[in-house]
Design an enzyme around this catalytic site. Structure first.
Site: not given
Ligand code: BES
Ligand code: MN
Ligand code: ZN
Length: 508
Positions: A356, A358, A286, A274, A279, A360, A297
């Site tokens: 959020d 994201e 967030k 990933k 993010d 996956r 991230d």
């Protein structure tokens, strides 16, 4: 402000304690209750006589992870003599009975901090084991400890008296053998440091295109690197990955790295990462506090890149694929909205409840693509996927999810051997109910409960029969506790673990 650390091996026999002006640090090792080997005793000569009393005063028992030092010892021409323990004890890493020499190297390096010239007498009489590989591991630990990320520090603090160049000489019985053994550890250390630097870089510097450029540089060590741009990904049908990046001014990328060191035609092992370079959460934005950490991230993608670099640099006898999905998750006029439904590369549809969640979405398309295109022996993905894994496991263990007991067991063992530990979590059909959607094949979040499991459960919907493992590294990839071999915010977690997995089970 660039600090350099140069590590080399020399023959212990020619290891003269400097006869000239002092200033150097000499490190020697001591076993149970301060006992010194004959060679170490000879090395420090008359100065050795005061060591029994000194070690008693310091309550030194010779355990790994303990040490004491003598400043300006009268009988020695060194500024400082550091005596470090070499008997396995509580602090021995990886909860294994053997000494972890990488950790020992890191520990010693930490203790000599500030010296410009460090001599380390690594006498094999002090422990059981293979001297060359012990010395190589030790050197790797020194290097990992010495890593700093100081490219953006333009000023040296007034009270910072550390030298800009440090020279570490490790004295061993057979320096040639140690140098040979150290080649692979050098490759691994470089891979870890690459991963760390990618994680530490701020997101204004390391946006998706720049990340892809850095991966492209692995061509120098023999990795073939293919970069899929937005047009290529659109053509392939990676709509779900693209939906995450569409709110950002920065274009998304998918990078496929290949190292073919194995038999021609042998199916590859595959690693997927990933790579969310930042993010914000997107429209489901967030909170401000701590959001700066979301530059990390992309630790999963950084690990895959570092691993591919390590495998190639040490010429691993394996065919390996590293695939990373790189996007920036931003709010904006074109960003994905809650309620939007996207069609994945697999054809399955996902209702986006929370933008959020994201990671996956990125992995869904990359997993499907890799399994379809490369028919790998196994797939391991790494992702800073859920805050919930921090609630469950903290910063010590990464969460492991797998459809295959053998792969899970191997990962667990490699974790114990390297100190990059994983803890297996469940996958079960019952959890799938939590991600059923009113409108699509699934939604992208479950409820409050079992957050790491529902995330893994979604990933599994994009994996067919191939052995697969998912490592949730939200707690270990960044901001994890500082250790003897890692003082960096971006830890480079996983490079050593996966290199070990490959070395122990998948090399010809
Ligand atoms: N990147 C985060 C997870 C994360 C949290 C990584 C803390 C590192 C440290 C991920 O994309 C995320 O935001 N996950 C959400 C999922 C939720 C919306 C279902 C989370 O964990 O809160
Ligand atoms: Mn997120
Ligand atoms: Zn994320």
């Amino acid at each position: 402000m660039k600090r350099t650390v140069d590590v080399s091996f020399a023959s212990l026999a020619d290891f003269n304690v400097p006869g000239g002006a002092g200033g150097e640090t000499l490190v020697v090792f001591s076993g149970e209750d301060g006992a010194l080997s004959a060679q170490t005793r000879a090395l420090i000569g008359a100065g050795a006589e005061i060591l029994p009393r000194a070690s008693e005063t310091a309550k030194f028992k010779g355990k790994v992870g303990s040490s004491f030092e003598l400043l300006a010892p009268a009988h020695l021409n060194v500024g400082r003599l550091l005596v470090a323990g070499v008997t396995p004890g509580k602090k021995t890493a990886a909860e294994a009975p053997e000494i972890d020499f990488a950790t020992l190297g890191g520990y010693v390096m930490g203790k000599t901090n500030g010296a410009a010239n460090v001599l380390i007498a690594l006498d094999p009489a002090d422990w059981k084991g293979e001297p060359a590989s012990a010395a190589a591991d030790f050197m790797m630990g020194v290097k990992l400890r010495a890593y700093t990320f100081d490219v953006y520090k333009t000023k040296k603090k007034e009270d910072d008296d550390k030298p800009n160049a440090v020279k570490v000489t490790i004295g061993v019985v057979d320096p040639e053998a140690a140098r040979r053994a150290a080649q692979s550890r050098d490759a691994i250390a470089d891979g870890v440091q690459l991963a760390r630097s990618l994680v530490n870089e701020p997101a204004n510097v390391l946006f998706p295109v720049e990340f892809a450029n850095r991966a492209k540089a692995l061509e120098q060590v023999g990795v073939s690197v293919e970069i899929l741009d937005v047009e290529a990904m659109t053509k392939i049908g990676m709509r779900t990955l693209l939906s995450v990046g569409q709110g950002s001014a920065h274009d998304s990328r998918c990078v496929i790295m290949r190292w073919n060191g194995g038999k021609p035609g042998e199916p590859p092992v595959a690693f997927i990462g990933k790579g969310v370079t930042f993010d914000t959460g997107g429209i489901s934005i967030k909170p401000a506090a701590g959001m700066e950490d979301m530059k990390g991230d992309m630790a999963g993608a950084a690990c895959v890149t570092g691993l591919m670099s390590a495998l190639a640099a040490r010429k691993a006898k394996v065919n390996a694929v590293g695939a990373i999905g790189i996007v920036e998750n931003m709010p904006g006029g074109k960003a994905t909205r809650p309620g939007d439904i996207v069609t994945t590369l697999s054809g399955q549809t996902i209702e986006i409840i929370n933008t959020d969640a994201e990671g996956r979405l990125v992995l869904a398309d990359v997993l499907w693509y890799v399994q379809d295109k490369f028919k790998p022996k196994f797939m391991v993905d790494l992702a800073t996927l859920t805050g919930a894994i921090l609630v469950a496991l903290g910063n010590e263990y990464a969460g492991l999810f797998s459809n295959n007991d053998e792969l899970a067991e191997r990962l667990t063992k490699s974790g114990l051997a390297t100190g990059e530990k994983v803890w297996r979590m469940p996958l079960a059909p019952a959890y799938e109910k939590l991600v059923e959607s009113k409108f699509a094949d699934m939604k992208n979040v479950g409820g409050r409960h079992a957050g790491s499991i529902t995330a893994a459960q979604i990933l599994q919907k994009f994996v067919n029969d191939v052995p697969w493992a998912h490592l949730d590294i939200a707690g270990t990839g960044m901001s994890s506790p500082q250790t003897d071999i890692n003082q960096s915010w971006g830890s480079g977690w996983g490079v050593r673990l996966l290199d070990r997995l490959v070395a122990d089970h998948y090399e010809a």
